[in-house]
Enzyme design. Structure first.
Site, PDB file in Angstrom:
ATOM      1  N   ASP A 182       0.817  -1.211   0.000  1.00 10.18           N
ATOM      2  CA  ASP A 182       0.000   0.000   0.000  1.00 10.18           C
ATOM      3  C   ASP A 182       0.851   1.261   0.000  1.00 10.18           C
ATOM      4  OD1 ASP A 182      -1.567   2.246   1.607  1.00 10.18           O
ATOM      5  OD2 ASP A 182      -3.088   0.892   0.806  1.00 10.18           O
TER       6      ASP A 182
ATOM      7  N   VAL B 131      -5.278   1.819  -0.561  1.00 12.81           N
ATOM      8  CA  VAL B 131      -5.044   1.066  -1.793  1.00 12.81           C
ATOM      9  C   VAL B 131      -5.337  -0.415  -1.569  1.00 12.81           C
ATOM     10  CG1 VAL B 131      -3.355   0.472  -3.566  1.00 12.81           C
ATOM     11  CG2 VAL B 131      -3.313   2.753  -2.523  1.00 12.81           C
ATOM     12  N   ASP B 132      -4.852  -0.966  -0.470  1.00 16.44           N
ATOM     13  CA  ASP B 132      -5.103  -2.375  -0.159  1.00 16.44           C
ATOM     14  C   ASP B 132      -6.597  -2.655   0.005  1.00 16.44           C
ATOM     15  OD1 ASP B 132      -2.528  -3.302  -0.263  1.00 16.44           O
ATOM     16  OD2 ASP B 132      -2.167  -3.194   1.889  1.00 16.44           O
ATOM     17  N   ILE B 133      -7.286  -1.780   0.728  1.00 16.19           N
ATOM     18  CA  ILE B 133      -8.716  -1.995   0.958  1.00 16.19           C
ATOM     19  C   ILE B 133      -9.482  -1.914  -0.362  1.00 16.19           C
ATOM     20  CG2 ILE B 133     -10.778  -1.067   2.082  1.00 16.19           C
ATOM     21  CD1 ILE B 133      -8.895  -2.495   3.988  1.00 16.19           C
TER      22      ILE B 133
ATOM     23  N   GLY C  77      -8.967  -5.035  -2.278  1.00 20.17           N
ATOM     24  CA  GLY C  77      -9.738  -6.120  -1.693  1.00 20.17           C
ATOM     25  C   GLY C  77     -11.192  -6.098  -2.136  1.00 20.17           C
TER      26      GLY C  77
END
Length: 298
Positions: free
Chosen positions: A254, A282-284, A287
């Site tokens: 991220d 960014v990661d969320i 996902g």
């Protein structure tokens, strides 16, 4: 300015060696004590004394993940991103060339599965993914969060961990993405665990991971290996930059994506120092996109 990410195996030790600091603790322990911040200030001074490109090459050569901190839109000039379809350039109604972000989600139909949804789909108390099994080989946040979304929708999510446990479990973000899952410990590198792994894969409706290119092949959980065992499973591989080009094999944490996409510069404001968003956006986002792609596949 360069953004370093030291969460990968051996990266903090490599950074300590490169900058001449003792490796007397892990990055999480030093972050809590403030030692990592003190070291980062010293490292930043050394990095500032030489061209950024030289430091990027030097850091990557010893296995340290890093990205230059770019302004908003600057990364769109990278040629390999256009080849991947992540960047699209065309003409607008006036004839002017316009560069924009391309498709970030790709769903490929491998074959008609003939899958029948299990359970009582008409019951108002039945969650929509009840009876669907998800095998989760993910690490860090993006993959585990995608699997957690499916668990919240009723899926039976089985998280596969190494026998020693997840080294990133100390991170609150990683720990927070394991809700509603069961887990099993398997050493995927050991030949004697292969029968158990194949039995697990054969029972899966969904297989998901966000491992770097090359790792799934070594562990025997790449798409072709999974398809040989279970041709009907929905296979989801979350990557930072697709499967081709030089960027595809780099880590995609991220913090690195915030740096290269210009988010850090935007958060710092005009004339301000680049600043990170603290909640791994960014990661969320990745996902959520992965979960949507998996639902489309089902």
């Amino acid at each position: 300015m360069i953004q370093l990410w030291l969460g990968g195996k051996g990266m903090y030790a490599a950074a300590c060696k490169l900058f001449g600091d003792p490796h007397d603790g892990d990055s999480y322990t030093h972050a809590e004590s403030g030692e990592l911040s003190r070291r980062a200030e010293r490292w930043a001074q050394r990095i500032a004394a030489e061209p950024i490109g030289a430091w990027v090459d030097r850091l990557r050569a010893v296995g340290i993940a890093c990205e230059p901190v770019l302004g908003p839109g600057e990364v769109l000039a990278e040629r390999d991103l256009e080849e991947l379809g992540l960047v699209v350039t065309n003409a607008d109604e006036t004839g002017a060339r316009v560069t924009r972000v391309g498709e970030v989600l790709s769903v490929t139909a491998c074959r008609t599965t003939g899958r029948k949804w299990p359970g009582d789909r008409g019951s108002p108390t039945t969650l929509p993914l009840t009876g669907i099994r998800v095998v989760d080989f993910s690490a860090f946040v993006a993959g585990p969060f995608a699997a957690q979304v499916l668990a919240d929708l009723g899926a039976d999510v089985i998280r596969v961990e190494s026998p020693g446990g997840d080294p990133m479990q100390a991170s609150v973000w990683v720990a927070a993405c394991q809700r509603g899952k069961r887990s099993v410990a398997l050493d995927l590198r050991a030949p004697h665990t292969r029968p158990a792994l194949e039995k697990l894969l054969a029972s899966a409706d969904v297989v998901v991971h966000n491992l770097r290119l090359g790792v799934p092949e070594r562990l025997g959980i790449d798409e072709s290996s999974v398809r040989r065992v279970n041709p009907h499973a929905v296979y989801c591989h979350i990557t930072a930059a697709g499967h081709i080009g030089p960027r595809s094999r780099r880590p995609g944490a991220d913090a690195l994506m915030q740096a290269v996409t210009g988010l850090k510069v935007a958060m710092g404001g005009e004339g301000g120092r680049p600043a990170s968003v603290r909640w791994v956006p960014v990661d969320i986002s990745c996902g959520w996109l992965a979960a949507i792609g998996i639902l489309a596949g089902l």
